[in-house]
Design an enzyme around this catalytic site. Structure first.
Site, PDB file in Angstrom:
ATOM      1  N   GLU A 159     -26.212  46.358  10.593  1.00  0.00           N
ATOM      2  CA  GLU A 159     -26.674  47.710  10.261  1.00  0.00           C
ATOM      3  C   GLU A 159     -26.598  48.698  11.420  1.00  0.00           C
ATOM      4  O   GLU A 159     -27.541  49.449  11.673  1.00  0.00           O
ATOM      5  CB  GLU A 159     -28.116  47.655   9.721  1.00  0.00           C
ATOM      6  N   ASN A 201     -22.218  43.154   9.800  1.00  0.00           N
ATOM      7  CA  ASN A 201     -22.878  43.105   8.484  1.00  0.00           C
ATOM      8  C   ASN A 201     -23.616  44.417   8.219  1.00  0.00           C
ATOM      9  O   ASN A 201     -24.248  44.975   9.121  1.00  0.00           O
ATOM     10  CB  ASN A 201     -23.884  41.938   8.524  1.00  0.00           C
ATOM     11  N   HIS A 237     -27.270  44.511  -1.677  1.00  0.00           N
ATOM     12  CA  HIS A 237     -28.585  44.673  -2.326  1.00  0.00           C
ATOM     13  C   HIS A 237     -28.393  45.753  -3.400  1.00  0.00           C
ATOM     14  O   HIS A 237     -28.553  46.936  -3.141  1.00  0.00           O
ATOM     15  CB  HIS A 237     -29.643  45.093  -1.301  1.00  0.00           C
ATOM     16  N   GLU A 266     -25.872  39.174   1.147  1.00  0.00           N
ATOM     17  CA  GLU A 266     -27.313  39.225   0.814  1.00  0.00           C
ATOM     18  C   GLU A 266     -27.517  39.682  -0.632  1.00  0.00           C
ATOM     19  O   GLU A 266     -28.379  40.511  -0.932  1.00  0.00           O
ATOM     20  CB  GLU A 266     -28.040  40.193   1.770  1.00  0.00           C
ATOM     21  N   ASP A 268     -28.564  40.580  -4.144  1.00  0.00           N
ATOM     22  CA  ASP A 268     -29.611  40.556  -5.168  1.00  0.00           C
ATOM     23  C   ASP A 268     -29.430  41.813  -6.014  1.00  0.00           C
ATOM     24  O   ASP A 268     -28.816  42.784  -5.567  1.00  0.00           O
ATOM     25  CB  ASP A 268     -31.045  40.414  -4.613  1.00  0.00           C
TER      26      ASP A 268
HETATM   27  C1  XIL Z   1     -35.388  40.755   5.291  1.00  0.00           C
HETATM   28  C2  XIL Z   1     -36.049  39.512   4.757  1.00  0.00           C
HETATM   29  O1  XIL Z   1     -35.579  39.238   3.479  1.00  0.00           O
HETATM   30  C3  XIL Z   1     -37.530  39.701   4.744  1.00  0.00           C
HETATM   31  O2  XIL Z   1     -38.167  38.516   4.307  1.00  0.00           O
HETATM   32  C4  XIL Z   1     -38.008  40.098   6.139  1.00  0.00           C
HETATM   33  O3  XIL Z   1     -39.375  40.376   6.104  1.00  0.00           O
HETATM   34  C5  XIL Z   1     -37.270  41.307   6.626  1.00  0.00           C
HETATM   35  O4  XIL Z   1     -35.879  41.077   6.570  1.00  0.00           O
HETATM   36  N1  XIL Z   1     -31.034  43.425   5.403  1.00  0.00           N
HETATM   37  C6  XIL Z   1     -30.909  42.348   6.221  1.00  0.00           C
HETATM   38  C7  XIL Z   1     -31.884  41.236   6.120  1.00  0.00           C
HETATM   39  O5  XIL Z   1     -29.910  42.231   6.925  1.00  0.00           O
HETATM   40  O6  XIL Z   1     -32.075  40.590   7.341  1.00  0.00           O
HETATM   41  C8  XIL Z   1     -33.209  41.692   5.589  1.00  0.00           C
HETATM   42  O7  XIL Z   1     -34.014  40.537   5.364  1.00  0.00           O
HETATM   43  C9  XIL Z   1     -32.995  42.478   4.321  1.00  0.00           C
HETATM   44  C10 XIL Z   1     -32.141  43.699   4.545  1.00  0.00           C
END
Ligand code: XIL
Length: 603
Positions: A159, A201, A237, A266, A268
């Protein structure tokens, strides 16, 4: 064994697949797991996990059975591992890596450099550039070095591009070191383990857009300068019904053309509704399938990783999430009790079909509910001969006259004799509701004109970001589906939710719009305060990059009108025109729109 991060096809493997395919088609209990199918494809299907999840027997069992890759969800990040300078705590990351090894799974290391999980002693301390570089190097060398040969892939930088893509994000390492912190991080990781694959990422960078353009530029530049980088992670996401798959495929292809791998890191797929409708859940399942297909279709896309196994542990249920919080969301493949959901079967089936196997969906699983309403429209009548077009069929169809000359000036004189429809009911209304609106629509050769006269005693505007939460304050929404397919249940190019905020009253710049594809609608807006509330006039070009609408007598597009009424901080009124939308689903499901039918008045 899988060859690390490369797709492979072998004749011997293929023949095995067909034998097992034949057997699972006949006997139910031989249906392969996701992991088994993924391995036959030389593909990684992963899940994020915390150590405390491993302590739940069903969780550990499902993780090991269905996935061949594990991502430490949080416990391998800098803020978790080096809480005090130089004092490393590897207990959690060791446990996760050991679990993966015990079960023959690969590990996607996550993440070395991320602004959101920095040790507080770095964030609050004062350091010179050289000291900061030494600290970052120490962490990366220690972490990557410890798992050399055991974690074959790392998200090195997470990020780093600001939302909107115009610049790099302001991060602690950037402030201490400068923009080259990114390339230094990759160089240190490579030094620690020259065999590890190193990824950049990010989120919101899945389709083609300004932010993914910025990532593309960033990684192109790193490659051009010989910085060791091997892939790009797309976090994914997503929100139900909003994924532009073709655009995601295009983005994966351009990264692949640079010689990079891509992983969906990641995944979802969330929604806001506390009680999602069957249509919404069907769309979620379909979205999972399409994301899997897009990855499987491109050999450069080597892994699909979901952000958790069971809905019960999804980070999206966390109370600390300021930007999105829905305690009831079920965004993953397995439900709270570890039963596989329709999204699971869709992903499983996508992998099976990509292997040339027969579908693994039973008829029941394949039956994704599609609500197609057959709408019988009454014969159009003009109850008032002075009106330019027929009365609307209440909640079903609006007849928009064309060509009609309209000027966006806040004056409704040019809307005279264009039929108006009053909307004063909807799924959310306070007892003493005093809010309602009238709308009208018309076209000329260039624009579709939209009009709303809102009766509302208190106008609440200007406190929400148009990108987020705008619908909590006074706003009118017009929806258009110009794809020609009115049964579509997800947003794509050609479908727009054009949320027009009351904040436009005090605005002289570009229109303030919210909603899916609202910017692509290129709507121009004039809004004024009236004695009883406010008025909105909008002009939407008939030809944009997203659509090409040609008004023809009785030609149809999907159309919906909606009002958000707010009397204090938050929305307390939702008024909706289309009868098919009983639960405020238009923002996610265009199949519940009504119709706009053009009516030629030129003769
Ligand atoms: C998030 C986890 O899912 C949580 O449990 C934690 O509290 C904070 O981090 N982008 C990312 C991940 O790259 O590392 C993040 O994960 C979600 C957003």
């Amino acid at each position: 064994m899988l060859k690390p991060f490369a797709r492979f096809t072998m004749v011997t493997l293929l023949s095995m697949i067909f034998i097992s395919a034949a057997s699972f088609a006949q006997e139910e209990d031989t249906t392969p797991t996701l992991r088994e199918l993924a391995e036959q494809h030389g593909f990684y299907i992963g899940a994020a996990a915390w150590t405390n999840h491993l302590a739940v027997p069903e969780h550990a069992e499902t993780l090991a059975r269905e996935f061949n890759m594990l991502t430490p969800e949080h416990e391998a990040k800098h803020c978790m591992v080096e809480r005090q300078p130089g004092q490393y705590d590897f207990r959690a990351s060791d446990r996760l890596v050991a679990f993966a090894e015990e079960h023959g799974m690969s590990v996607h290391g996550h993440t070395l450099v991320w602004h959101s999980c920095m040790p507080s002693w770095i964030e609050t301390g004062e350091f010179t550039r050289d000291e900061a570089i030494a600290m970052m190097r120490d962490f990366i060398m220690t972490m990557v070095g410890r798992y050399k040969g055991r974690i074959p892939i790392w998200d090195v930088v997470n990020e780093a591009v600001a939302d909107g893509g115009a610049e790099l994000r302001d991060t602690p390492w950037r402030a201490l070191i400068g923009d080259d912190y990114i390339e230094l991080a990759f160089r240190f990781a490579h030094e620690a383990d020259p065999d590890a694959l190193l990824f950049y990422n990010d989120y919101g960078t899945e389709p083609m857009n300004a932010k993914s353009d910025a990532v593309y530029e960033l990684v192109s530049d790193l490659l051009a300068r010989g910085v060791p980088i091997h892939g790009v992670g797309l976090q994914a996401h997503f929100d139900v019904g909003t994924i532009n798959y073709n655009s995601v495929a295009e983005n994966i292809q351009r990264l692949s053309d640079l010689g990079l791998q891509v992983q969906i890191t990641e995944l979802d797929i969330k929604y806001r509704d506390a009680q999602p409708s069957p249509v919404l859940l069907a769309q979620q399942a379909r979205d999972y399938r399409r994301v899997a297909e897009v990855c499987l279709e491109n050999p450069a896309c080597t892994a699909l990783i979901v952000w958790g196994v069971s809905d019960q542990f999804s980070w999206l249920r966390g109370e600390d999430l300021g930007f999105f919080y829905n305690p009831a969301v079920a965004p993953l493949l397995f439900d709270d009790d570890y039963a596989p959901k329709q999204p699971y079967f869709e992903v499983l089936d996508a992998v099976a079909l990509s292997l040339g196997l027969p579908s693994v969906l039973s008829e029941q699983e394949a039956e994704i509910e599609e609500e197609t309403t057959v709408v019988e429209l009454p014969e159009p009548v003009k109850s008032d001969p002075a009106q330019l077009s027929p009365d609307s069929a209440a909640g079903l169809a609006y007849y928009a006259p064309f060509p009609v000359a309209i000027t966006l000036d806040g004056d409704d004189a040019d809307w005279v004799n264009i039929p108006r429809v009053t909307v004063d009911s909807g799924p959310q209304m306070p007892e003493d509701n005093d809010t309602s609106f009238e709308f009208a629509a018309a076209a000329d050769e260039t624009y579709l004109y939209l009009f709303a006269d809102v009766t509302d005693s208190v106008i609440v505007s200007g406190s929400y970001d148009p990108a987020d939460g705008w619908y909590r304050e006074d706003s009118v929404e017009f929806y258009i589906n110009a794809t020609g397919d009115l049964a579509r249940i997800g947003y794509d190019t050609g479908i727009a939710q054009i949320g027009i905020l009351a904040a436009n009253i005090a605005n002289t710049g570009d229109a303030i719009l919210g909603g899916s594809n609202s910017a692509a609608s290129q709507a121009q807006v004039v809004a004024i305060e009236t004695e009883t509330g406010y008025r909105i006039e909008a002009a939407v070009p008939l030809v944009t990059e997203a659509w090409s609408i040609t008004p023809e007598h009785l030609g149809v597009i999907g159309f919906q009108a909606h009002l958000n009424g707010s009397s204090a901080e938050d929305r307390d009124t939702k008024l909706i025109w289309s009868l098919a939308d009983t639960e405020d689903q238009s923002w996610t499901n265009p199949s519940v729109f009504g119709r706009l039918i053009f009516w030629d008045v030129s003769e």
